[in-house]
Each structure stands twice: as structure tokens, then as C-alpha cells.
Design an enzyme around this catalytic site. Structure first.
Site, short mmCIF file in Angstrom:
data_model
loop_
_atom_site.label_atom_id
_atom_site.label_comp_id
_atom_site.label_asym_id
_atom_site.label_seq_id
_atom_site.Cartn_x
_atom_site.Cartn_y
_atom_site.Cartn_z
N CYS A 1 -16.83 -15.55 14.83
CA CYS A 1 -16.11 -15.02 14.75
C CYS A 1 -16.11 -13.63 14.90
CB CYS A 1 -14.69 -15.01 13.98
SG CYS A 1 -14.39 -13.56 14.16
N LYS B 1 5.53 15.02 -19.67
CA LYS B 1 3.74 13.94 -19.95
C LYS B 1 3.37 14.65 -18.57
CE LYS B 1 2.09 9.39 -21.48
NZ LYS B 1 1.07 9.31 -20.46
N CYS C 1 -7.22 -15.95 16.65
CA CYS C 1 -7.64 -14.70 15.55
C CYS C 1 -7.76 -13.64 16.03
CB CYS C 1 -9.42 -14.71 15.47
SG CYS C 1 -9.91 -14.20 14.52
N LYS D 1 7.51 6.38 -20.15
CA LYS D 1 7.33 6.55 -19.54
C LYS D 1 8.31 6.05 -17.31
CE LYS D 1 2.74 6.04 -20.17
NZ LYS D 1 1.70 5.02 -18.85
N CYS E 1 -9.04 -18.17 10.20
CA CYS E 1 -10.29 -18.21 11.94
C CYS E 1 -11.24 -19.69 11.91
CB CYS E 1 -10.46 -16.86 12.53
SG CYS E 1 -11.94 -16.96 13.78
N CYS F 1 -11.52 -13.12 17.29
CA CYS F 1 -12.26 -14.12 18.50
C CYS F 1 -11.61 -14.26 19.52
CB CYS F 1 -13.06 -14.40 17.65
SG CYS F 1 -12.26 -15.99 16.48
N ASP G 1 0.14 13.96 -15.67
CA ASP G 1 -0.37 12.53 -15.89
C ASP G 1 -2.14 12.85 -15.57
OD1 ASP G 1 -1.63 10.23 -15.52
OD2 ASP G 1 -0.71 9.61 -13.93
N GLU H 1 8.87 17.13 -23.48
CA GLU H 1 7.40 17.81 -22.69
C GLU H 1 7.08 16.98 -21.78
OE1 GLU H 1 3.89 18.39 -25.10
OE2 GLU H 1 5.37 19.59 -27.22
N TYR I 1 -1.39 21.28 -25.29
CA TYR I 1 0.07 21.02 -26.11
C TYR I 1 -0.19 20.37 -27.75
CZ TYR I 1 -1.89 16.58 -25.02
OH TYR I 1 -2.70 15.22 -24.78
P1 AMP Z 1 -1.10 6.62 -23.35
O1 AMP Z 1 -2.22 7.42 -22.37
O2 AMP Z 1 -0.12 6.42 -21.74
O3 AMP Z 1 -1.04 6.64 -24.16
O4 AMP Z 1 -0.70 8.13 -23.36
C1 AMP Z 1 -0.90 9.11 -23.88
C2 AMP Z 1 -1.55 10.32 -23.60
O5 AMP Z 1 -0.47 11.21 -22.95
C3 AMP Z 1 -1.76 11.39 -24.32
O6 AMP Z 1 -3.66 11.06 -24.93
C4 AMP Z 1 -2.39 12.47 -23.81
O7 AMP Z 1 -3.32 12.33 -22.96
C5 AMP Z 1 -1.79 12.06 -22.72
N1 AMP Z 1 -0.14 13.87 -22.71
C6 AMP Z 1 0.39 13.60 -21.78
N2 AMP Z 1 1.17 15.17 -21.38
C7 AMP Z 1 1.38 15.06 -23.22
C8 AMP Z 1 1.91 15.62 -24.09
N3 AMP Z 1 2.85 16.75 -23.45
N4 AMP Z 1 1.69 15.40 -24.98
C9 AMP Z 1 1.23 14.65 -25.82
N5 AMP Z 1 0.11 13.85 -24.89
C10 AMP Z 1 0.44 14.47 -23.57
ZN ZN Z 2 -11.85 -14.56 14.26
#
Ligand code: AMP
Ligand code: ZN
Length: 721
Positions: free
Chosen positions: A448, A120, A425, A331, A443, A428, A122, A118, A243
Site C-alpha cells: 500500500c 489570568k 483502502c 479556571k 489495510c 491502494c 495565559d 485579575e 501583577y
Molecule cells: P498555574 O501555572 O496554573 O499554576 O497558574 C499560575 C500562574 O498563572 C502563575 O505562575 C502566573 O504565571 C500565571 N498568571 C497569569 N496571570 C496572573 C495574575 N494576574 N496573577 C497571578 N498569576 C498569574
Molecule cells: Zn492501502
């Protein structure tokens, strides 16, 4: 209020009530202009609830009774997760990913194992509790065991279903009139995120409103979720991907792929970019595919989560104290982009330090647009060999701070010159100086203007005297008008001068604008409030070299007021030499011997306070009513946290870490910088890193920022686990 006895009138009344309640919600949350009292509003909601109670088939999933509850008061209250919310172990590259795949294969005795890959997402993780099919609680992850109640805010997120689709629920759960719960409780886990377009728009609005833009979509999502006013959350366009389910077996599911399927059927948004993979090469190619599509997605992803598909195999593999063994987060390497360096501009800091700043064509990196990055100093530029006109590689360090990685030399335009620090500078035109053996060029002109502005801004800033509303623009205008030359002049300002302050011309009509009496009165009140800030803030605000807020706090704690520090500065300590050991010399210096201070800092403090101009400044501050003494209340505060050691990690939103440390120490607590078995509590802010991991490993209790706030407000040690 009596409930209509026939269905038709009940339905008509319910529809009318819903419309009216929605109208008041909008007035209240979005316009901040309520028309009826809270009591009248509550009465409308109560009546609708009664009708819906008597006629359950009239309950619409979008009914305001399903969306607004009395739960605004519960906002941010701790919620114990019925099932722990685990974090994920990371694989920082494909080798680490392969090592994990090999470990899983070995643990399963080489039996076949399928994986679900899946994206990840953010954002910020969330747990959604459905009782008898209806959303009752939404909570943040917190430390994994306890999160914060954010139900009222999550209810404003359009794609979070207020009720599970009945067809997804196990048979036998038909609603009955006035029935007691018939369906199992379901905890759904997912990620709340902010789409990139909404993120850009939000940051534009933030900047226009004079607020700090968010560093990345993740922070923006977390911040939007943690709003006191659900109307603000509603305005942010948050979205979710679900998820996981905490107890999938209870729903008759036996694979992660089935969990995702079920979530879809139940009405959740599930990310479409999912793949079941039979082996390691298939997992690799999904990771490659994800990396390639990263830039095209309308939301930010930071990797791929690989999960063992079979729940039976998941159970066999189990968890560590922190994360499941059956999943890993691969990652992405930090995103890098190329762009063209247009200019290297020199900025003058408060201590006169000249910092070169790279200005380049804007590029989007890790979810936000960047156009400048610090190059730190001359040596750094030479080491990286970046020149104006170069095609440069940029990225975000820790995915937050823009950074220039280097130049692509083959694309260097002919004649591009090595950059050198200007000899004068930029503010100034005074001489600049780089002491032997130091990397920083300064400076040296005390007058200044750039330095002065920085010093004044620093004094008024958050960590220092915190003069609310005294921003860079007003400070600049005050300096131009001649009303402000040094920090003591803040305390000689009067409301009339401020009200008449020339703020330039409006863009539209070209009319001259002044600050006006309303803002002026607010500023005067803010200036007044700053007069009684504790001595540590004053010392920090004065901006002596090496005196950051921690040192300022140590000095203020030791000396209590400015006079005691001034007289200590007048003590001539012994010089180390024949007959006098280093230790004796240090012990004879009342400033250097303060815990956390030492010789170098003591010399800097002495140099500052020995300067007649600075002494005169301190005298003027005193004359103009600035207290310059540590708060009495802090001295008298009960030492309720004595014997406890705290470690602070991650970013806090309501305090800086230094401020939080100062407050904790005022109650007698110790604040340490690393986690050990002796640590009593770890306070984890946003993006807490390895210290949080260490705490979980050692079983040290973890506090959320809210729990910390409670500790600081009450002075009471947190309740036990
Ligand atoms: P980390 O914060 O780096 O420890 O990563 C874990 C976090 O990734 C989890 O707590 C989720 O919030 C997030 N996350 C995002 N997408 C997913 C996914 N598809 N499955 C599980 N966790 C996910
Ligand atoms: Zn200056």
C-alpha cells in the site's frame, strides 16, 4: 579613549555612539550580518559606558548600555529567586471557588475581606529584578526557587521598562554622581504573553518555513523567551502584564490593589481589567464578565486570579508548600465552539491502520484556529453519532489537541447518513480488515503506497534514524521517481540522483525545479550520519507492531546487535501447557523475558523477523552500511547516575521524553513513571502537571530542562539543593 571633559561634547559623542551601537545590534541580531568584530563592538559599548559613568545625567533609559550587556553568555544560567515564585491553586468550577472563599472567610474569623480579581493571562511567568532602579536580571519561574536567566531576551520586549520611573521609587533615592545603590532591590513578577494576532502571524511564518506551528500562544510565548538568539525573541512581538512585587512592604504598599497601582506608576503594563470585590457575589460576577469578554480580548486568558487584597491578611493566611492560601485561580471550562462537519476523511497509517479524520469549517478555539480533529475509529464515530453536514461541538483537550465533542442533533440536515468505514483502502483500494474484538480497521496490503510513505517517513523521523532534511515532500518525490521503495533504499541513494530529483514546478514561472546539488549533498551527509544510529533507533525505525522507543531500547540493551536479536528470535520457546507453567514458558523465551517486553511483544518481534521479506530488508540494510548495533560508548559509559531515580514530566523541547529516558538509563539511572519519596529528581518540562505538584509536596528536587541537559552532557548528578 578619554572621556570628553565638557558636557556638550560628551553628549554629542554619546549620541553618536548610541546610534552606531544600535546599527551594529541590528546588523548582528536581526540581519545576521555583522560589520565589525565582537572586540570592536565591545570597545564601542565600553566607551559609551565610560561616558555615561562620568555623566550619569546622560544615561538615557533606552541607551544600548541599558539594553545590551555582556549577559548573552549568562543566557539560561540558573537564577535563584530571592523570593519564591509560587504556583496557584486551581478552582475548576464555581463550587470550588466558593469553597475557597469560605475557607478564607473562616480563617480570617469572618472579618471583612476584600478581593482583587485579575485576568489570568495565559503566557509564561517572569521575574524582573531592578537594582537601584535599573533592570539587571530577568528570569523564568523554573521550579519556583530557581529559574533561568533570560535577561538578554527580555530586554528585547518593548514594554518591559529598563529602568523604574523615578517617581515610583521611595523618596531619598535621588541619583548622585558615581553614587552607590540608593534604592531597594525590587523584584517584579508578571506574565509574558504573545498577542493572538502575533501568534497567528508567527504560526504562518513557521509553516511557511517548514517548521512546526506552536500549539497555543502560551507555548509560543515560552518558546520565544527561550531563544539562544535574542534577535529571534525580538522578532516575536512579546508583551507583558505585571501583577506582583516580591516584597511590596519595602515599597510602603499594603494592598494588592496598591501594588497594581504602583506597577502602573513605575512604568509597567498592568492589565486594565481588574476589580476589587467586597464579597463572593461580586467575585462571581467578575468571573462571568471575564468569561464573556474572553473572545474579544486580543490575548489569551485561561481564567481569573482572585487575591485577598490586604497584604496583612495575605500574611496571616500564608502559603502551602506550593501555592499561596490567599489566592486562587478560577479556571474557565474548556472553550467549546460549534462548526459544521464537512467531511470525514480516512488516513492510512504506517501499520495500515485507517483513522477517520473530521474536517470542519475553521474555528478559533483556545487561541488558535482548528479545522480538523481525529475521530479515532468507527466505534467512536458511532458513539458520538456525528455525521457529515452536522453542526458539531469542538474543543481542545487539555487546551492543545482538537477534539470533536459531539453533534447537535436538532440541527442535523435531513438525510444525513451514518458514517461507515469504507470497505477499501483510500490509498491502494485494497481490502480492509477489522479483526474480531478490535476497534481498528486496517489495510492489509503490504504494498500500500500510503503505508509505505508513512513507513519511510517514520524511519527518517526524529525518534528513529533522524535523517535531517528528509521531509515528507522529498520522500514522496523519491517514491514517485522509483528511487525509494523500502527503507534500505535510503542507503543506495547517490548525490546525482538526489540533485536531479524532480520537485514539480514553481508557482510563478511554471519552470521545472530539481532538488539541486546543495540540498542533495546535505541529504547525503544526513543519510550517512544515520548509518551509525544505535540499534534501538533501528528497531524503532523498522516499525514493528508494539515496538515503541522504550521497548526498542529494552531489546537493544539486552541483545546489543541485530544478530543477537535474530538468533533469539529463532529460539522456539516452550509452550505453556501440561507440565510447563506460564512462568517457565516465559523464562524459556529469551525475548519475552526481557524487562518490559513480555509475550505479546515477543510474538510480534518474532513474526516480523520471521518474515523472509523483512529478513531480506535487514540484510540489505547491513550490506548498505547501517550499523544496527548499540553504541559502544553507551555500553562503556560510566554508571555515574546509578542509584538515582528520575521522573520526567511535561514536554521537553530538546529531547522527547523517551530519548531523555534512554540517555539517563545509559548512565545507570532509573526512570520511573510516578513520583514517590524514593524519587531522586523530577524533571519538569513545559506544562508539567500533577507529577510536579507531587514532587513539590514531597520535597523532591525539581530540575529544569536545562539542568537535565547539563546532566546528560556531563553525566554528573545534579548538585544538591
Ligand atoms: P498555574 O501555572 O496554573 O499554576 O497558574 C499560575 C500562574 O498563572 C502563575 O505562575 C502566573 O504565571 C500565571 N498568571 C497569569 N496571570 C496572573 C495574575 N494576574 N496573577 C497571578 N498569576 C498569574
Ligand atoms: Zn492501502
Amino acid at each position: 579613549m578619554t572621556v570628553p571633559a565638557d558636557r556638550e561634547s560628551a553628549a554629542a559623542r554619546a549620541t553618536a555612539l548610541r546610534a552606531e551601537i544600535e546599527r551594529h545590534n541590528e546588523l548582528y541580531y536581526l540581519r545576521d550580518a555583522p560589520e565589525v568584530s565582537d572586540a570592536a563592538y565591545d570597545s564601542l559599548v565600553r566607551e559609551l559606558r565610560e561616558i555615561e559613568g562620568a555623566w550619569p545625567e546622560l544615561v538615557a533609559p533606552d541607551s544600548p548600555t541599558q539594553r545590551v550587556g555582556g549577559d548573552v553568555a549568562d543566557l539560561f544560567a540558573p537564577v535563584a529567586h530571592a523570593q519564591r515564585m509560587y504556583s496557584l491553586d486551581n478552582a475548576m468550577d464555581l463550587d470550588e471557588l466558593d469553597a475557597w472563599l469560605a475557607r478564607v472567610a473562616e480563617a480570617l474569623g469572618e472579618r471583612p475581606c476584600a478581593y482583587v480579581c485579575e485576568l489570568k493571562i495565559d503566557g509564561s511567568s517572569i521575574s524582573l529584578t531592578y537594582e537601584n532602579g535599573t533592570l539587571t536580571v530577568a528570569a523564568t519561574r523554573g521550579d519556583g526557587r530557581t529559574g533561568e536567566n533570560v535577561t538578554a531576551n527580555v530586554r528585547t520586549i518593548a514594554d518591559v521598562p529598563v529602568a523604574l520611573a523615578p517617581e515610583a521609587l521611595p523618596a531619598g533615592g535621588e541619583p548622585t554622581l558615581f553614587g552607590t545603590p540608593q534604592w531597594p532591590r525590587v523584584d517584579v513578577r508578571g506574565e509574558v504573553y504573545l498577542p493572538l494576532a502575533s501568534f497567528e502571524r508567527l504560526n504562518e511564518d513557521q509553516v511557511a518555513a517548514g517548521a512546526q506551528p506552536f500549539a497555543n500562544p502560551r507555548n509560543a510565548a515560552a518558546g520565544s523567551l527561550r531563544q539562544k538568539d535574542a534577535g529571534v525573541t525580538a522578532s516575536r512581538d512579546l508583551a507583558t502584564f505585571a501583577y506582583a512585587v516580591a516584597e511590596p512592604r519595602a515599597l510602603g504598599l499594603s494592598r494588592q490593589s496598591e501594588v497594581l497601582e504602583w506597577l502602573r506608576r513605575a512604568g509597567f503594563h498592568v492589565n486594565p481589567d481588574v476589580q476589587t470585590c467586597a464579597n463572593a457575589p461580586a467575585v462571581h460576577s467578575f468571573c462571568e464578565h471575564a468569561l464573556e469578554s474572553r473572545d474579544r480580548l486580543p490575548y489569551e486568558i485561561d481564567g481569573v486570579v482572585i487575591k485577598v487584597d490586604s497584604l496583612a491578611q495575605q500574611e496571616e493566611l500564608g502559603h502551602t508548600s506550593k501555592a499561596p492560601r490567599w489566592a486562587i485561580a478560577y479556571k474557565f471550562p474548556p472553550e467549546e465552539k460549534t462548526t459544521v462537519l464537512r467531511e470525514i476523511r480516512v488516513q492510512v497509517g504506517r501499520t495500515g491502520a485507517l483513522t477517520p479524520l473530521a474536517e470542519f469549517d475553521p474555528v478559533t478555539v483556545a487561541g488558535s484556529t482548528i479545522a480538523r480533529a481525529t475521530l479515532h475509529n468507527q466505534d467512536e464515530i458511532a458513539r458520538k453519532d456525528v455525521r457529515v453536514g452536522d453542526t458539531i461541538v469542538v474543543r481542545k483537550a487539555g487546551d492543545v489537541i482538537p477534539e470533536v465533542v459531539g453533534a447537535i442533533e436538532s440541527l442535523r440536515p435531513a438525510g444525513a447518513q451514518l458514517w461507515v468505514m469504507p470497505a477499501h483502502c483510500p490509498s491502494c483500494a485494497g481490502e480492509v480488515w477489522r479483526p474480531d474484538g478490535e476497534v481498528v480497521t486496517r489495510c492489509t496490503n503490504a504494498g500500500c503506497p500510503a503505508q509505505r510513505l508513512e513507513r519511510l517517513g517514520h524511519w527518517a523521523g526524529r525518534g528513529a534514524m533522524d535523517i535531517d532534511g528528509m521531509g515528507a515532500e522529498i520522500v514522496t518525490r523519491l517514491v514517485e521517481s522509483g528511487a525509494l521503495a523500502d527503507v534500505s533504499d535510503f542507503y543506495a541513494l547517490d548525490a546525482d540522483t538526489l540533485a536531479a530529483l524532480d520537485m514539480g514546478r514553481t508557482k510563478k514561472s511554471g519552470d521545472a525545479v530539481t532538488l539541486g546539488p546543495v540540498v542533495a549533498a546535505k541529504l547525503i551527509a544526513a543519510i550517512d550520519a544515520s548509518r551509525t544510529r544505535p540499534m534501538s533507533r533501528v528497531l524503532f525505525g523498522l516499525g514493528m507492531r508494539h515496538v515503541g522507543s522504550t521497548v526498542a531500547e529494552a531489546l537493544a540493551g539486552e541483545f546489543g546487535d541485530i544478530d543477537a536479536l535474530l538468533s533469539a528470535a529463532g529460539v522456539e520457546p516452550l509452550a505453556a501447557g501440561p507440565g510447563v507453567t506460564q512462568a517457565a514458558a516465559l523464562a524459556s523465551d529469551p525475548i519475552a523475558r526481557v524487562d518490559g517486553v513480555g509475550r505479546v511483544i515477543a510474538d510480534s518481534v518474532r513474526a516480523f523477523l520471521g518474515n523472509p521479506e523483512n529478513l531480506a530488508l535487514v540484510a540489505r540494510l547491513r550490506e548498505r552500511g547501517v550499523a544496527m548495533a548499540e553504541e559502544r560508548s553507551a555500553e562503556a559509559r560510566q554508571q555515574t547516575l546509578a542509584g538515582l531515580t528520575f521522573v520526567l514530566t511535561g514536554a521537553l523541547t530538546r529531547y522527547t521524553r523517551d530519548q531523555a529516558a534512554i540517555e539517563l538509563k545509559a548512565y545507570g539511572a532509573k526512570v520511573a513513571s510516578s513520583v514517590s519519596k524514593k524519587t531522586s529528581y523530577v524533571v519538569a518540562g513545559a506544562e508539567a502537571g500533577s507529577k510536579l505538584g507531587k514532587a513539590l509536596e514531597l520535597g523532591v528536587p525539581v530540575l529544569t530542562e536545562d539542568e537535565l541537559v547539563r546532566v546528560l552532557e556531563t553525566g554528573e548528578a545534579p548538585a544538591g539543593e
